[in-house]
Design an enzyme around this catalytic site. Structure first.
Site, PDB file in Angstrom:
ATOM      1  N   GLU A 118      44.245  35.645  42.499  1.00 19.11           N
ATOM      2  CA  GLU A 118      43.234  35.576  43.544  1.00 19.11           C
ATOM      3  C   GLU A 118      42.281  34.430  43.269  1.00 19.11           C
ATOM      4  O   GLU A 118      41.977  34.123  42.117  1.00 19.11           O
ATOM      5  CB  GLU A 118      42.474  36.909  43.617  1.00 19.11           C
ATOM      6  CG  GLU A 118      43.386  38.029  44.101  1.00 19.11           C
ATOM      7  CD  GLU A 118      42.685  39.369  44.246  1.00 19.11           C
ATOM      8  OE1 GLU A 118      43.137  40.160  45.090  1.00 19.11           O
ATOM      9  OE2 GLU A 118      41.709  39.643  43.534  1.00 19.11           O
ATOM     10  N   CYS A 154      35.935  29.484  43.402  1.00 18.63           N
ATOM     11  CA  CYS A 154      36.093  30.229  42.159  1.00 18.63           C
ATOM     12  C   CYS A 154      37.586  30.363  41.893  1.00 18.63           C
ATOM     13  O   CYS A 154      38.317  30.948  42.689  1.00 18.63           O
ATOM     14  CB  CYS A 154      35.423  31.594  42.299  1.00 18.63           C
ATOM     15  SG  CYS A 154      35.644  32.618  40.853  1.00 18.63           S
ATOM     16  N   CYS A 175      44.365  38.795  32.192  1.00 20.49           N
ATOM     17  CA  CYS A 175      43.483  38.284  31.137  1.00 20.49           C
ATOM     18  C   CYS A 175      43.663  39.155  29.908  1.00 20.49           C
ATOM     19  O   CYS A 175      43.841  40.368  30.013  1.00 20.49           O
ATOM     20  CB  CYS A 175      42.030  38.338  31.587  1.00 20.49           C
ATOM     21  SG  CYS A 175      40.861  37.617  30.411  1.00 20.49           S
ATOM     22  N   CYS A 226      37.444  42.806  28.467  1.00 19.89           N
ATOM     23  CA  CYS A 226      36.021  43.158  28.506  1.00 19.89           C
ATOM     24  C   CYS A 226      35.892  44.523  29.197  1.00 19.89           C
ATOM     25  O   CYS A 226      36.600  44.811  30.171  1.00 19.89           O
ATOM     26  CB  CYS A 226      35.214  42.083  29.228  1.00 19.89           C
ATOM     27  SG  CYS A 226      35.314  40.499  28.355  1.00 19.89           S
ATOM     28  N   CYS A 243      35.418  44.873  33.165  1.00 24.53           N
ATOM     29  CA  CYS A 243      36.064  43.908  34.058  1.00 24.53           C
ATOM     30  C   CYS A 243      37.433  44.415  34.503  1.00 24.53           C
ATOM     31  O   CYS A 243      38.256  44.802  33.680  1.00 24.53           O
ATOM     32  CB  CYS A 243      36.221  42.569  33.335  1.00 24.53           C
ATOM     33  SG  CYS A 243      37.060  41.325  34.324  1.00 24.53           S
ATOM     34  N   GLY A 254      41.186  35.444  34.331  1.00 24.39           N
ATOM     35  CA  GLY A 254      41.618  34.739  33.123  1.00 24.39           C
ATOM     36  C   GLY A 254      40.494  34.142  32.307  1.00 24.39           C
ATOM     37  O   GLY A 254      39.364  34.028  32.763  1.00 24.39           O
ATOM     38  N   GLU A 255      40.857  33.771  31.085  1.00 16.82           N
ATOM     39  CA  GLU A 255      39.914  33.155  30.147  1.00 16.82           C
ATOM     40  C   GLU A 255      40.351  31.693  29.968  1.00 16.82           C
ATOM     41  O   GLU A 255      41.375  31.430  29.326  1.00 16.82           O
ATOM     42  CB  GLU A 255      39.941  33.942  28.824  1.00 16.82           C
ATOM     43  CG  GLU A 255      39.313  33.246  27.641  1.00 16.82           C
ATOM     44  CD  GLU A 255      37.900  32.750  27.886  1.00 16.82           C
ATOM     45  OE1 GLU A 255      37.067  33.484  28.455  1.00 16.82           O
ATOM     46  OE2 GLU A 255      37.623  31.600  27.523  1.00 16.82           O
ATOM     47  N   SER A 286      33.563  29.055  32.523  1.00 20.65           N
ATOM     48  CA  SER A 286      32.944  30.269  31.994  1.00 20.65           C
ATOM     49  C   SER A 286      33.865  30.880  30.954  1.00 20.65           C
ATOM     50  O   SER A 286      35.064  31.032  31.178  1.00 20.65           O
ATOM     51  CB  SER A 286      32.713  31.250  33.143  1.00 20.65           C
ATOM     52  OG  SER A 286      32.169  32.454  32.659  1.00 20.65           O
ATOM     53  N   CYS A 295      32.454  39.164  41.123  1.00 20.85           N
ATOM     54  CA  CYS A 295      32.790  38.989  39.708  1.00 20.85           C
ATOM     55  C   CYS A 295      33.398  40.249  39.143  1.00 20.85           C
ATOM     56  O   CYS A 295      32.872  41.346  39.318  1.00 20.85           O
ATOM     57  CB  CYS A 295      31.544  38.721  38.879  1.00 20.85           C
ATOM     58  SG  CYS A 295      30.683  37.267  39.347  1.00 20.85           S
TER      59      CYS A 295
HETATM   60  N1  SAH Z   1      36.939  34.903  31.154  1.00 20.74           N
HETATM   61  C1  SAH Z   1      35.823  34.122  31.587  1.00 20.74           C
HETATM   62  C2  SAH Z   1      35.889  33.890  33.064  1.00 20.74           C
HETATM   63  C3  SAH Z   1      35.632  35.108  33.929  1.00 20.74           C
HETATM   64  S1  SAH Z   1      34.158  34.753  34.701  1.00 20.74           S
HETATM   65  C4  SAH Z   1      34.536  34.805  31.167  1.00 20.74           C
HETATM   66  O1  SAH Z   1      34.600  35.943  30.727  1.00 20.74           O
HETATM   67  O2  SAH Z   1      33.492  34.171  31.198  1.00 20.74           O
HETATM   68  C5  SAH Z   1      33.664  36.160  35.427  1.00 20.74           C
HETATM   69  C6  SAH Z   1      32.277  36.599  35.022  1.00 20.74           C
HETATM   70  O3  SAH Z   1      32.104  37.862  35.661  1.00 20.74           O
HETATM   71  C7  SAH Z   1      32.157  36.833  33.522  1.00 20.74           C
HETATM   72  O4  SAH Z   1      30.847  36.582  33.083  1.00 20.74           O
HETATM   73  C8  SAH Z   1      32.470  38.304  33.458  1.00 20.74           C
HETATM   74  O5  SAH Z   1      32.006  38.902  32.268  1.00 20.74           O
HETATM   75  C9  SAH Z   1      31.778  38.812  34.680  1.00 20.74           C
HETATM   76  N2  SAH Z   1      32.231  40.138  35.096  1.00 20.74           N
HETATM   77  C10 SAH Z   1      33.378  40.755  34.770  1.00 20.74           C
HETATM   78  N3  SAH Z   1      33.441  41.977  35.314  1.00 20.74           N
HETATM   79  C11 SAH Z   1      32.308  42.135  36.024  1.00 20.74           C
HETATM   80  C12 SAH Z   1      31.790  43.179  36.845  1.00 20.74           C
HETATM   81  N4  SAH Z   1      32.472  44.309  37.044  1.00 20.74           N
HETATM   82  N5  SAH Z   1      30.596  42.986  37.423  1.00 20.74           N
HETATM   83  C13 SAH Z   1      29.921  41.840  37.243  1.00 20.74           C
HETATM   84  N6  SAH Z   1      30.363  40.822  36.510  1.00 20.74           N
HETATM   85  C14 SAH Z   1      31.538  40.974  35.900  1.00 20.74           C
END
Ligand code: SAH
Length: 354
Positions: free
Chosen positions: A91, A104, A111, A115, A118, A160-161, A192, A334
């Protein structure tokens, strides 16, 4: 043997053309067709001779992700659900005003970072995207939205990271920056990351350096170990030391993203600890009140709680903003990007260790 043209930087394309005894300057013409005009059929490249077009057709393919579905949010955000040439799905999201137009983009299918809050993390890593697939999302969205000749920003904040797919991500930045192509300078791109320190050190040496955003999300190792598991390997102090040394251009800053989880990391003590952790770093903090989902075991704090947290940072002269969540009604916000039914194989899981 045909080669995939979108996987080539312009220098690569020039060498490939030279091997076919085609003049190197044709690479620029082809890049303009593909990236500035959105043409992916050699037959339509009308300033190339018929013979040359035939040679190119025999030598190259031009892959573009296929649109499975697009969803439009009431706030103007659009989510593109895309299928890649091997059938895997990802997506990508277009956000019209943050304040600039922003794409985005995903860097992996799924991924590996897992986390705790997420949804993408729940998929595990299926596979890395290639540079052509990363750029392809931008090319496709820009074309669909009639923005190929407009200026926009890119955030590598989709699935993804990016630093876990380091080489293809860097190559994508190179292709995006090509002045004959999309001509997107790395200054308009934000990467990010969960913050693998060694990869950030490597990023600091790159000629094309994007803006850096760190997904911090916690102020103690104990909490960050739980929320962002990579912290078990790269501790907060190490990560922040690397950030302190990161070579920032004039007036540029590192963004620290901080997902606010109700009663978990949203206390005034957390806010004060965050101020201390960021001491000596040219930082700005982007607070992200959790986007909730049934599969996620955390809650979003109240607006009052979010504002209190932001106020403590501001009182200590830390620049802070609260991310407006965009596209929540279409699950484009996000952490909400997930494509069901694409479980990784055990081998893919094993390969997913950073
Ligand atoms: N892997 C990278 C890129 C993903 S960016 C990273 O972790 O930075 C997406 C951002 O949204 C990251 O800061 C992630 O931690 C955040 N995110 C993930 N799940 C979320 C959620 N349920 N609500 C709000 N932010 C979230």
């Amino acid at each position: 043997m045909t080669r995939e043209l979108t996987e080539l930087t312009r220098t690569d394309l020039q060498s490939a053309l030279e091997a076919l005894e085609v003049e190197a300057y044709r690479a620029g013409q082809i890049a303009r067709w593909v990236y500035k005009r959105g043409v992916n059929d050699f037959n339509q490249m009308s300033n190339l001779s018929k013979e040359l077009r035939a040679t190119l057709r025999q030598s190259f393919t031009i892959a573009t992700p296929a649109i499975v579905r697009t969803d439009a949010s009431v706030d103007g955000t659009r989510k593109f659900h895309l299928r890649l040439s091997d059938g895997r799905e990802i997506e990508s999201v277009f956000i019209p005003d943050t304040p600039a137009m922003t794409f985005c983009v995903s860097t992996q299918v799924g991924c590996a970072m897992a986390c705790a809050f997420c949804l993408t993390g729940k998929m595990g890593l299926v596979r890395n995207l290639t540079a052509g697939e990363i750029v392809g999302q931008v090319r496709l969205m820009a074309q669909e939205l009639d923005l190929l000749d407009k200026s926009f920003n890119i955030v590598l904040m989709g699935m993804g990271e990016p630093l876990h797919n380091y080489d293809q991500t860097m190559k994508a930045l190179q292709i995006l920056a090509d002045p004959e192509g999309l001509a997107i300078s790395p200054r308009r791109i934000t990467l990010s990351t969960v913050g693998a320190s060694t990869k950030i050190e490597r990023l600091a040496t790159e000629p094309l350096m994007p803006n850096l955003a760190i997904s911090l999300h916690a102020t103690t190792d104990e909490m960050r170990d739980k929320l962002v598991p990579i912290n078990r390997k790269y501790k907060l102090n190490e990560l922040l030391d690397v950030c302190r040394r990161f070579p920032l251009k004039r007036r540029n800053r590192i963004t620290f993203e901080y997902v606010l989880l109700k009663d978990v990391n949203d206390t005034p003590d957390d806010a004060r600890r965050l101020v201390r952790l960021l001491h000596g770093i040219r930082a700005k903090v982007n607070l992200i009140p959790l986007n909730e989902a049934p599969a996620i075991d955390f809650r979003r704090p109240s607006d009052a709680r979010v504002n209190q947290f932001a106020q403590i940072l501001a009182d200590h002269h830390v620049t802070v903003s609260v991310r407006k969540s965009r596209g929540r009604d279409i699950r484009a916000a996000c952490g909400q990007l997930i494509v069901e039914g694409q479980k990784p194989s055990p081998a893919q899981r094993a390969a997913a260790l950073l």
